[in-house]
Design a protein around this motif. Structure first.
Motif, PDB file in Angstrom:
ATOM      1  N   GLY A  13       0.775  -1.234   0.000  1.00 15.30           N
ATOM      2  CA  GLY A  13       0.000   0.000   0.000  1.00 15.30           C
ATOM      3  C   GLY A  13       0.804   1.281   0.000  1.00 15.30           C
ATOM      4  N   ARG A  14       1.958   1.289  -0.614  1.00 18.25           N
ATOM      5  CA  ARG A  14       2.758   2.527  -0.678  1.00 18.25           C
ATOM      6  C   ARG A  14       2.111   3.590  -1.560  1.00 18.25           C
ATOM      7  NH1 ARG A  14       8.993   1.009  -0.006  1.00 18.25           N
ATOM      8  NH2 ARG A  14       8.684  -0.791   1.345  1.00 18.25           N
ATOM      9  N   GLY A  15       1.375   3.166  -2.592  1.00 16.78           N
ATOM     10  CA  GLY A  15       0.583   4.093  -3.386  1.00 16.78           C
ATOM     11  C   GLY A  15       1.253   4.729  -4.579  1.00 16.78           C
ATOM     12  N   LEU A  16       2.463   4.335  -4.917  1.00 14.58           N
ATOM     13  CA  LEU A  16       3.131   4.921  -6.075  1.00 14.58           C
ATOM     14  C   LEU A  16       2.337   4.664  -7.347  1.00 14.58           C
ATOM     15  CD1 LEU A  16       5.518   6.438  -7.272  1.00 14.58           C
ATOM     16  CD2 LEU A  16       6.728   4.263  -7.431  1.00 14.58           C
ATOM     17  N   CYS A  17       1.791   3.460  -7.492  1.00 15.25           N
ATOM     18  CA  CYS A  17       1.014   3.133  -8.689  1.00 15.25           C
ATOM     19  C   CYS A  17      -0.234   4.017  -8.799  1.00 15.25           C
ATOM     20  CB  CYS A  17       0.632   1.656  -8.711  1.00 15.25           C
ATOM     21  SG  CYS A  17      -0.331   1.102  -7.294  1.00 15.25           S
ATOM     22  N   VAL A  18      -0.836   4.339  -7.677  1.00 11.78           N
ATOM     23  CA  VAL A  18      -2.021   5.204  -7.684  1.00 11.78           C
ATOM     24  C   VAL A  18      -1.633   6.610  -8.139  1.00 11.78           C
ATOM     25  CG1 VAL A  18      -3.859   6.198  -6.280  1.00 11.78           C
ATOM     26  CG2 VAL A  18      -3.131   3.851  -5.880  1.00 11.78           C
ATOM     27  N   GLU A  19      -0.480   7.077  -7.707  1.00 15.39           N
ATOM     28  CA  GLU A  19      -0.007   8.398  -8.116  1.00 15.39           C
ATOM     29  C   GLU A  19       0.318   8.442  -9.603  1.00 15.39           C
ATOM     30  OE1 GLU A  19       3.102   9.923  -5.607  1.00 15.39           O
ATOM     31  OE2 GLU A  19       2.068   9.195  -3.811  1.00 15.39           O
ATOM     32  N   LEU A  20       0.832   7.332 -10.144  1.00 13.33           N
ATOM     33  CA  LEU A  20       1.202   7.281 -11.556  1.00 13.33           C
ATOM     34  C   LEU A  20       0.028   6.975 -12.482  1.00 13.33           C
ATOM     35  CD1 LEU A  20       4.588   5.398 -11.220  1.00 13.33           C
ATOM     36  CD2 LEU A  20       4.263   7.810 -11.782  1.00 13.33           C
ATOM     37  N   LEU A  21      -1.022   6.345 -11.951  1.00 11.32           N
ATOM     38  CA  LEU A  21      -2.188   5.962 -12.755  1.00 11.32           C
ATOM     39  C   LEU A  21      -3.496   6.411 -12.104  1.00 11.32           C
ATOM     40  CD1 LEU A  21      -1.169   2.319 -13.709  1.00 11.32           C
ATOM     41  CD2 LEU A  21      -1.394   4.246 -15.267  1.00 11.32           C
ATOM     42  N   ALA A  55       4.628   2.472 -13.977  1.00  9.02           N
ATOM     43  CA  ALA A  55       4.185   2.077 -12.637  1.00  9.02           C
ATOM     44  C   ALA A  55       4.659   0.671 -12.296  1.00  9.02           C
ATOM     45  CB  ALA A  55       2.663   2.165 -12.542  1.00  9.02           C
ATOM     46  N   VAL A  56       4.570  -0.237 -13.255  1.00 10.89           N
ATOM     47  CA  VAL A  56       5.033  -1.612 -13.034  1.00 10.89           C
ATOM     48  C   VAL A  56       6.528  -1.619 -12.723  1.00 10.89           C
ATOM     49  CG1 VAL A  56       5.469  -3.823 -14.177  1.00 10.89           C
ATOM     50  CG2 VAL A  56       3.227  -2.734 -14.382  1.00 10.89           C
ATOM     51  N   SER A  57       7.304  -0.885 -13.494  1.00 10.65           N
ATOM     52  CA  SER A  57       8.757  -0.912 -13.312  1.00 10.65           C
ATOM     53  C   SER A  57       9.213  -0.203 -12.033  1.00 10.65           C
ATOM     54  CB  SER A  57       9.468  -0.323 -14.525  1.00 10.65           C
ATOM     55  OG  SER A  57       9.202   1.051 -14.638  1.00 10.65           O
ATOM     56  N   LEU A  58       8.408   0.735 -11.527  1.00 14.35           N
ATOM     57  CA  LEU A  58       8.807   1.484 -10.333  1.00 14.35           C
ATOM     58  C   LEU A  58       8.211   0.957  -9.034  1.00 14.35           C
ATOM     59  CD1 LEU A  58       8.685   5.164 -11.659  1.00 14.35           C
ATOM     60  CD2 LEU A  58      10.682   3.709 -11.297  1.00 14.35           C
ATOM     61  N   PRO A  60       7.959  -0.590  -5.759  1.00 10.78           N
ATOM     62  CA  PRO A  60       9.042  -1.059  -4.888  1.00 10.78           C
ATOM     63  C   PRO A  60       8.862  -2.500  -4.405  1.00 10.78           C
ATOM     64  CG  PRO A  60       7.657   0.514  -3.733  1.00 10.78           C
ATOM     65  CD  PRO A  60       7.196   0.493  -5.160  1.00 10.78           C
ATOM     66  N   ARG A  61       7.653  -3.019  -4.447  1.00 11.39           N
ATOM     67  CA  ARG A  61       7.384  -4.389  -4.000  1.00 11.39           C
ATOM     68  C   ARG A  61       7.151  -5.350  -5.170  1.00 11.39           C
ATOM     69  NH1 ARG A  61       8.102  -5.828   1.167  1.00 11.39           N
ATOM     70  NH2 ARG A  61       6.594  -7.401   0.652  1.00 11.39           N
ATOM     71  N   LEU A  62       7.275  -4.848  -6.417  1.00 10.95           N
ATOM     72  CA  LEU A  62       7.023  -5.655  -7.613  1.00 10.95           C
ATOM     73  C   LEU A  62       5.644  -6.305  -7.540  1.00 10.95           C
ATOM     74  CD1 LEU A  62      10.530  -7.325  -7.920  1.00 10.95           C
ATOM     75  CD2 LEU A  62       9.735  -5.223  -9.020  1.00 10.95           C
ATOM     76  N   ALA A  63       4.667  -5.533  -7.073  1.00 12.82           N
ATOM     77  CA  ALA A  63       3.332  -6.071  -6.799  1.00 12.82           C
ATOM     78  C   ALA A  63       2.326  -5.845  -7.920  1.00 12.82           C
ATOM     79  CB  ALA A  63       2.794  -5.461  -5.498  1.00 12.82           C
ATOM     80  N   ILE A  64       2.706  -5.145  -8.969  1.00 11.92           N
ATOM     81  CA  ILE A  64       1.780  -4.968 -10.083  1.00 11.92           C
ATOM     82  C   ILE A  64       2.434  -5.453 -11.374  1.00 11.92           C
ATOM     83  CG2 ILE A  64       0.449  -3.093  -9.052  1.00 11.92           C
ATOM     84  CD1 ILE A  64       2.005  -1.141 -10.753  1.00 11.92           C
ATOM     85  N   HIS A  65       1.592  -5.964 -12.242  1.00 13.03           N
ATOM     86  CA  HIS A  65       2.062  -6.516 -13.509  1.00 13.03           C
ATOM     87  C   HIS A  65       1.031  -6.211 -14.580  1.00 13.03           C
ATOM     88  CE1 HIS A  65       4.822  -8.895 -11.072  1.00 13.03           C
ATOM     89  NE2 HIS A  65       3.775  -9.186 -10.323  1.00 13.03           N
ATOM     90  N   THR A  66       1.496  -6.102 -15.806  1.00 14.99           N
ATOM     91  CA  THR A  66       0.558  -6.059 -16.915  1.00 14.99           C
ATOM     92  C   THR A  66       0.391  -7.483 -17.432  1.00 14.99           C
ATOM     93  OG1 THR A  66       2.324  -5.543 -18.478  1.00 14.99           O
ATOM     94  CG2 THR A  66       1.079  -3.679 -17.602  1.00 14.99           C
ATOM     95  N   VAL A  67      -0.828  -7.820 -17.748  1.00 13.77           N
ATOM     96  CA  VAL A  67      -1.111  -9.146 -18.301  1.00 13.77           C
ATOM     97  C   VAL A  67      -1.888  -8.961 -19.587  1.00 13.77           C
ATOM     98  CG1 VAL A  67      -1.038 -10.415 -16.123  1.00 13.77           C
ATOM     99  CG2 VAL A  67      -3.165  -9.376 -16.848  1.00 13.77           C
ATOM    100  N   GLU A  68      -1.609  -9.821 -20.536  1.00 15.39           N
ATOM    101  CA  GLU A  68      -2.304  -9.763 -21.824  1.00 15.39           C
ATOM    102  C   GLU A  68      -3.381 -10.829 -21.828  1.00 15.39           C
ATOM    103  OE1 GLU A  68      -1.132  -9.842 -26.488  1.00 15.39           O
ATOM    104  OE2 GLU A  68       0.290  -9.013 -25.056  1.00 15.39           O
ATOM    105  N   GLN A  69      -4.595 -10.418 -22.127  1.00 16.12           N
ATOM    106  CA  GLN A  69      -5.715 -11.356 -22.216  1.00 16.12           C
ATOM    107  C   GLN A  69      -6.161 -11.456 -23.652  1.00 16.12           C
ATOM    108  OE1 GLN A  69      -8.767 -10.049 -19.519  1.00 16.12           O
ATOM    109  NE2 GLN A  69      -8.475 -11.829 -18.250  1.00 16.12           N
TER     110      GLN A  69
END
Length: 75
Positions: A13-21, A55-58, A60-69
């Protein structure tokens, strides 16, 4: 179609991804990212693909990923 997947076991829950997206993600009451559209793995519009990759690359916990469906053919 690309989607954003959040690994809840890795996220803290650091929130960097929310700030970037901010167009795609919001925070729950505890600060964890949630999709604005309510989906578990929200679709990434083409206009936000580069921001999602950042956001994925930054993360800090490597907790988000892009997936192709793949979209199943009709009929």
């Amino acid at each position: 179609m690309n989607r954003l997947h959040i690994d809840w076991t890795a996220c803290d829950g650091r929130g960097l991804c929310v700030e970037l997206l901010p167009e795609l993600l919001d925070r729950d009451p505890w600060g964890y990212p949630v999709a604005r559209d309510g989906r578990r793995d929200p679709e990434i519009p083409g206009t936000l693909r580069q921001h999602a990759n950042t956001a994925v690359s930054l993360c800090p916990r490597l907790a988000i990923h892009t997936v192709e469906q793949d979209i199943a053919p009709i009929g």
